[in-house]
Design a protein around this motif. Structure first.
Motif, PDB file in Angstrom:
ATOM      1  N   LYS A   1      -9.326   8.374  -6.302  1.00 23.44           N
ATOM      2  CA  LYS A   1      -9.147   8.555  -7.746  1.00 23.44           C
ATOM      3  C   LYS A   1     -10.174   7.705  -8.504  1.00 23.44           C
ATOM      4  O   LYS A   1     -10.551   6.620  -8.049  1.00 23.44           O
TER       5      LYS A   1
ATOM      6  N   ARG B   1      -8.145   4.593  -1.497  1.00 22.99           N
ATOM      7  CA  ARG B   1      -7.211   5.306  -0.620  1.00 22.99           C
ATOM      8  C   ARG B   1      -6.891   6.701  -1.160  1.00 22.99           C
ATOM      9  O   ARG B   1      -6.849   7.680  -0.406  1.00 22.99           O
ATOM     10  N   LEU B   2      -6.675   6.800  -2.480  1.00 23.07           N
ATOM     11  CA  LEU B   2      -6.272   8.071  -3.084  1.00 23.07           C
ATOM     12  C   LEU B   2      -7.454   8.895  -3.587  1.00 23.07           C
ATOM     13  O   LEU B   2      -7.260  10.029  -4.041  1.00 23.07           O
TER      14      LEU B   2
ATOM     15  N   ASN C   1       0.523   8.908  -6.290  1.00 22.40           N
ATOM     16  CA  ASN C   1      -0.170   9.986  -5.576  1.00 22.40           C
ATOM     17  C   ASN C   1      -0.599  11.144  -6.484  1.00 22.40           C
ATOM     18  O   ASN C   1      -1.655  11.751  -6.283  1.00 22.40           O
ATOM     19  N   ASP C   2       0.205  11.484  -7.484  1.00 16.86           N
ATOM     20  CA  ASP C   2      -0.104  12.642  -8.323  1.00 16.86           C
ATOM     21  C   ASP C   2      -0.791  12.275  -9.639  1.00 16.86           C
ATOM     22  O   ASP C   2      -0.850  13.081 -10.560  1.00 16.86           O
TER      23      ASP C   2
ATOM     24  N   LYS D   1       0.803  -1.229   0.000  1.00 14.63           N
ATOM     25  CA  LYS D   1       0.000   0.000   0.000  1.00 14.63           C
ATOM     26  C   LYS D   1       0.831   1.271   0.000  1.00 14.63           C
ATOM     27  O   LYS D   1       0.586   2.179  -0.801  1.00 14.63           O
ATOM     28  N   LYS D   2       1.823   1.333   0.848  1.00 12.34           N
ATOM     29  CA  LYS D   2       2.597   2.570   0.990  1.00 12.34           C
ATOM     30  C   LYS D   2       3.373   2.900  -0.284  1.00 12.34           C
ATOM     31  O   LYS D   2       3.313   4.030  -0.785  1.00 12.34           O
TER      32      LYS D   2
ATOM     33  N   SER E   1       0.953   3.766  -3.145  1.00 11.45           N
ATOM     34  CA  SER E   1       0.316   5.072  -2.915  1.00 11.45           C
ATOM     35  C   SER E   1       1.278   6.217  -3.216  1.00 11.45           C
ATOM     36  O   SER E   1       0.906   7.207  -3.858  1.00 11.45           O
ATOM     37  N   ASN E   2       2.503   6.101  -2.740  1.00 14.97           N
ATOM     38  CA  ASN E   2       3.501   7.150  -3.011  1.00 14.97           C
ATOM     39  C   ASN E   2       3.786   7.278  -4.507  1.00 14.97           C
ATOM     40  O   ASN E   2       3.952   8.378  -5.033  1.00 14.97           O
TER      41      ASN E   2
END
Length: 385
Positions: A142, A139-140, A116-117, A108-109, A112-113
Motif C-alpha cells: 500500500k 507487507r500489504l 487489509n482492505d 504484524k498479524k 495486517s488483518n
C-alpha cells in the motif's frame, strides 16, 4: 477511499488529553469528500504489575488488552510498542531493532488483518507510527504518507528512517519549522492545522487599553514556560502597568504556577480558569489584546492561529510553534528566556490601537489562508492521488 490512520495522538479516556485535531480532520474529509477512516493507535507496552505504581500505565495495559474499540465513531485497533517513559527520539531510534522483532512476533498479524482492505496508510509521527506504517505498507503493498512533527534532520539520514522517507508516497508536516528544517533534504509539503471559522472575528469587542488583557491557552506543562510569563508580569506590575492575565488550561504545573503567582503577589492580576470548552476559549480570545505562549519545543500550536484569527497580538517562542509561518516584528513577536522581559516591556510601552492593528492585520493575511476549506482541499488533493 478507505484510509488507515496510524496515530499515537488520538485522545483516550483516562489518559492525558491529546489534541483531537487528527479526528477533526478525519471528520471533515469524511463529511465533505466521503473518505472512510479506521485508526490504529499505539501505546507503550505495559506489563500488568506497572499498574500498581502508575494509573497511566494501568490504563495502557487495560486499553491494549481490549485491542479493538470505537473512538469517536471510528473503528480503532489498540496495539503496543516497546517504549520507555521518554520523548527522546534517539532512544526511540536505538530501540528500532527490538520494535522490529516485537512487530513481527506480536503486532504484524493483527495490524495486517485490520488494514487489509484499506487503500492508503497515513502515519502521524515518526516513532512508532511511521515505522509500523512502513513495515505494514511493505507487507500489504500500500502507499503511505509520513507526517513529521518535531523531527531531527540528522536522524533521518540513518537506516531505516532514510528508507522510510525515500519510499513514502508523500511527506507532510503541520510545522513551519520542520518544513524549514527538512525542505532541502526531503520532498516535504507544509499543511498547517486548519482554524475553525468560529474563531475569525472582524474586530475586538473593546479597544480600551487602560487594562491590557493577556491570555494563554495550553496544557500547563513545563515546556510551555508560563512561569516566564508570570515572572515577567511581576516586573511589569512594579512599573505601574495595569493588566489581567487569563490562563486557560490545566496540567502538572498548575499548582506550581499558582504558588508562584501568590508569591509574586499577582493573585488580583492572574486568573486560572482550568480546562475549558472551545466556546469559552473563543470568548476570552476575542476580549484579549495579547496571546502569549513561549512554548519550546512546539510543532505548531493551533492555539496561536486561533488567537491570530481572533485579532490577538501573538507572542511565541523563537524557532518554535508558528515562528516561520508568522514573522517576528511583523505579524508576531518571538521571544526566549533572555529576551521575554524586554519584549513584553516594549509591548506595554508602545501598545496602542494602531500598534495592535499593524500586527493583527499582518497576521490575519496569513491565517485567513488556513481555513478548513483550504486545508481540506490540500488533504483531498494529496489523498486522491
Amino acid at each position: 477511499m478507505k484510509i488507515l490512520n496510524i496515530s499515537t495522538i488520538i485522545p483516550l479516556k483516562g489518559l492525558p488529553r491529546d489534541n483531537d485535531i487528527i479526528l477533526q480532520i478525519q471528520d471533515y474529509l469524511k463529511n465533505k469528500y466521503n473518505y472512510q477512516f479506521i485508526i490504529a493507535k499505539s501505546l507503550p507496552f505495559s506489563p500488568s504489575f506497572l499498574g500498581l505504581f502508575s494509573q497511566k500505565w494501568k490504563k495502557y495495559s487495560e486499553y491494549t488488552k481490549q485491542k479493538k474499540l470505537k473512538i469517536y465513531g471510528y473503528n480503532t485497533l489498540i496495539y503496543s510498542w516497546l517504549a520507555p517513559p521518554t520523548s527522546n527520539l534517539w532512544i526511540y531510534y536505538f530501540l528500532i531493532p527490538l520494535n522490529y522483532l516485537w512487530y513481527n512476533f506480536k503486532i504484524k498479524k493483527q495490524l495486517s488483518n485490520f488494514a487489509n482492505d484499506t487503500d492508503l496508510i497515513v502515519t502521524q509521527s515518526i516513532f512508532p507510527d511511521a515505522l509500523y506504517g512502513y513495515w505494514l505498507a511493505k507487507r500489504l503493498k500500500k502507499p503511505y504518507v509520513v507526517n513529521i512533527r518535531n523531527g531531527i534532520p540528522s536522524i533521518f539520514k540513518l537506516f531505516p528512517l532514510s528508507r522510510i522517507t525515500k519510499n513514502a508516497f508523500a511527506i507532510i508536516t503541520p510545522s513551519p519549522l520542520d518544513y524549514k528544517k527538512f525542505k532541502d533534504q526531503l520532498n516535504i509539503q507544509l499543511i498547517p492545522h486548519p482554524i475553525n471559522d468560529s474563531f475569525f472575528t472582524k474586530e475586538k469587542q473593546s479597544t480600551n487599553l487602560s487594562t491590557i488583557k493577556i491570555v494563554s491557552v495550553c496544557r500547563l506543562l513545563d515546556l510551555k514556560h508560563i512561569d516566564w510569563v508570570i515572572n515577567t508580569l511581576a516586573l511589569i506590575k512594579s512599573k505601574g502597568f495595569s493588566f489581567q492575565y487569563n490562563i486557560i488550561g490545566d496540567g502538572p504545573e498548575t499548582e506550581k504556577l499558582k504558588t508562584l503567582t501568590k508569591t509574586l503577589k499577582l493573585n488580583e492580576n492572574v486568573i486560572f480558569h482550568g480546562y475549558q470548552t472551545p466556546q469559552y476559549i473563543k470568548q476570552y480570545l476575542v476580549e484579549s489584546h495579547i496571546f502569549i505562549m513561549p512554548s519550546y519545543p512546539e510543532a505548531l500550536g493551533i492555539a496561536f492561529l486561533e488567537a491570530a484569527a481572533s485579532n490577538c497580538l501573538i507572542v511565541g517562542h523563537k524557532n518554535s510553534g508558528v515562528d516561520g509561518l508568522l514573522i517576528h516584528k511583523h505579524s508576531a513577536i518571538f521571544v526566549d528566556k533572555n529576551s521575554i522581559t524586554d519584549e513584553i516591556l516594549h509591548i506595554f510601552n508602545h501598545i496602542s490601537p494602531s500598534f495592535l492593528k499593524q500586527y493583527n492585520d499582518n497576521a490575519r493575511r496569513i491565517v485567513d489562508k488556513i481555513k478548513w476549506n483550504r486545508i481540506g482541499e490540500l488533504y483531498h488533493n494529496l489523498y486522491s492521488k
